[in-house]
Design a protein around this motif. Structure first.
Motif, short mmCIF file in Angstrom:
data_model
loop_
_atom_site.label_atom_id
_atom_site.label_comp_id
_atom_site.label_asym_id
_atom_site.label_seq_id
_atom_site.Cartn_x
_atom_site.Cartn_y
_atom_site.Cartn_z
N LYS A 2 9.46 -32.63 -38.20
CA LYS A 2 9.71 -32.17 -36.83
C LYS A 2 8.75 -32.81 -35.82
O LYS A 2 9.03 -32.83 -34.62
N ARG A 50 15.66 -29.86 -39.97
CA ARG A 50 16.05 -28.45 -39.94
C ARG A 50 16.59 -28.00 -41.29
O ARG A 50 16.36 -26.85 -41.70
N THR A 51 17.29 -28.90 -41.97
CA THR A 51 17.81 -28.54 -43.30
C THR A 51 16.67 -28.30 -44.28
O THR A 51 16.70 -27.34 -45.06
#
Length: 249
Positions: free
Chosen positions: A42, A52-53
């Motif tokens: 991130k 995000r996964t």
């Protein structure tokens, strides 16, 4: 109970114990790894779509670890209370005399199961724990049923911690190898600080590195040095002598 049925029950209990200990540890380690990788991703610009996964997977495994820890604790407790007379068979001489009392039998069953969880090389703990539960009636030391069961559950928790420590011991091998020689430690710190310098120079340029980034790099080096010293203290690692190091090389 026949002798043919006993080994099958012991093997079954061993499988349950290993699964109960490994499930929370492995899922927790995987959760930490995924969360660490996810948050590192991130920070990149642009942010990768997989970040995000990875974070979602980390939180999922974190939840699985918490649930597995709760289920394992409850399962091991019920297994200890369900062990039956075989857990008290071969009871040491120092065990409480009133073994027919339900609270005494429950405490001894829990101690027997805790000794099994702790492993064969710690079999001597069963006699020590049973002696503690027995108190010292000759000197007026008699444990209440509630205190006796609290001690027994504490022994079970200690046995679980011992088994987890045994499983985690191989993971500490490379860390102890790194901490045992000063040159290896210095190389690791230099590599970490150097990677931070390259990252700041790549993202913000040389000007940001000279004006502001050097403080972050210096702080990182100091923090790593303090962290290494703390790890050496808790692991009991002694530095190898310079003569021994040169001879090994």
């Amino acid at each position: 109970m026949s002798t043919d049925e006993r080994p099958a029950e012991v093997v079954g209990a061993g499988v349950v114990t290993v699964v109960a200990v490994l499930a929370p540890v492995l899922s927790g380690a995987l959760a930490i790894a995924l969360l660490l990788v996810g948050y590192i991703l991130k920070t990149l610009d642009p942010e990768p779509a997989i970040a995000r996964t990875v974070l979602a997977g980390g939180w999922v495994f974190g939840g699985v670890s918490a649930v597995a820890l709760l289920v394992a604790a409850v399962g091991l407790l019920f297994a200890a209370l369900r062990e039956g007379p075989q857990a008290v068979e071969g009871e040491p001489e120092t065990a409480p005399a009133a073994t027919d009392a339900p609270d005494s039998r429950a405490g001894l069953r829990t101690v027997g199961f805790a000794s099994y969880v702790a492993g064969d090389r710690r079999a001597h703990l069963r006699e020590e724990w049973a002696a503690i539960l027995g108190g010292d009636p000759g000197n007026g030391v008699v444990l209440s049923s509630r205190r006796r069961m609290r001690y027994a559950l504490g022994f079970l928790w200690a046995a679980l911690r011992m088994r987890i420590s045994d499983l985690a011991a191989p993971l500490w091998t490379p860390v102890d190898w790194l901490l045992s020689v000063e040159s290896r430690t210095h190389g690791f710190i230099a590599l970490a600080v150097g990677a931070q310098i390259l990252y700041i120079q790549h993202e913000d340029g040389v000007h940001a590195l000279v004006t502001e980034g050097w403080g972050w790099c210096a702080g990182c080096g100091i923090a790593l040095r303090l962290f290494v010293g703390w790890l050496r203290r808790i692991r009991g690692v002694e530095l190898a002598s310079t003569h021994s190091e040169s001879r090994d090389q």
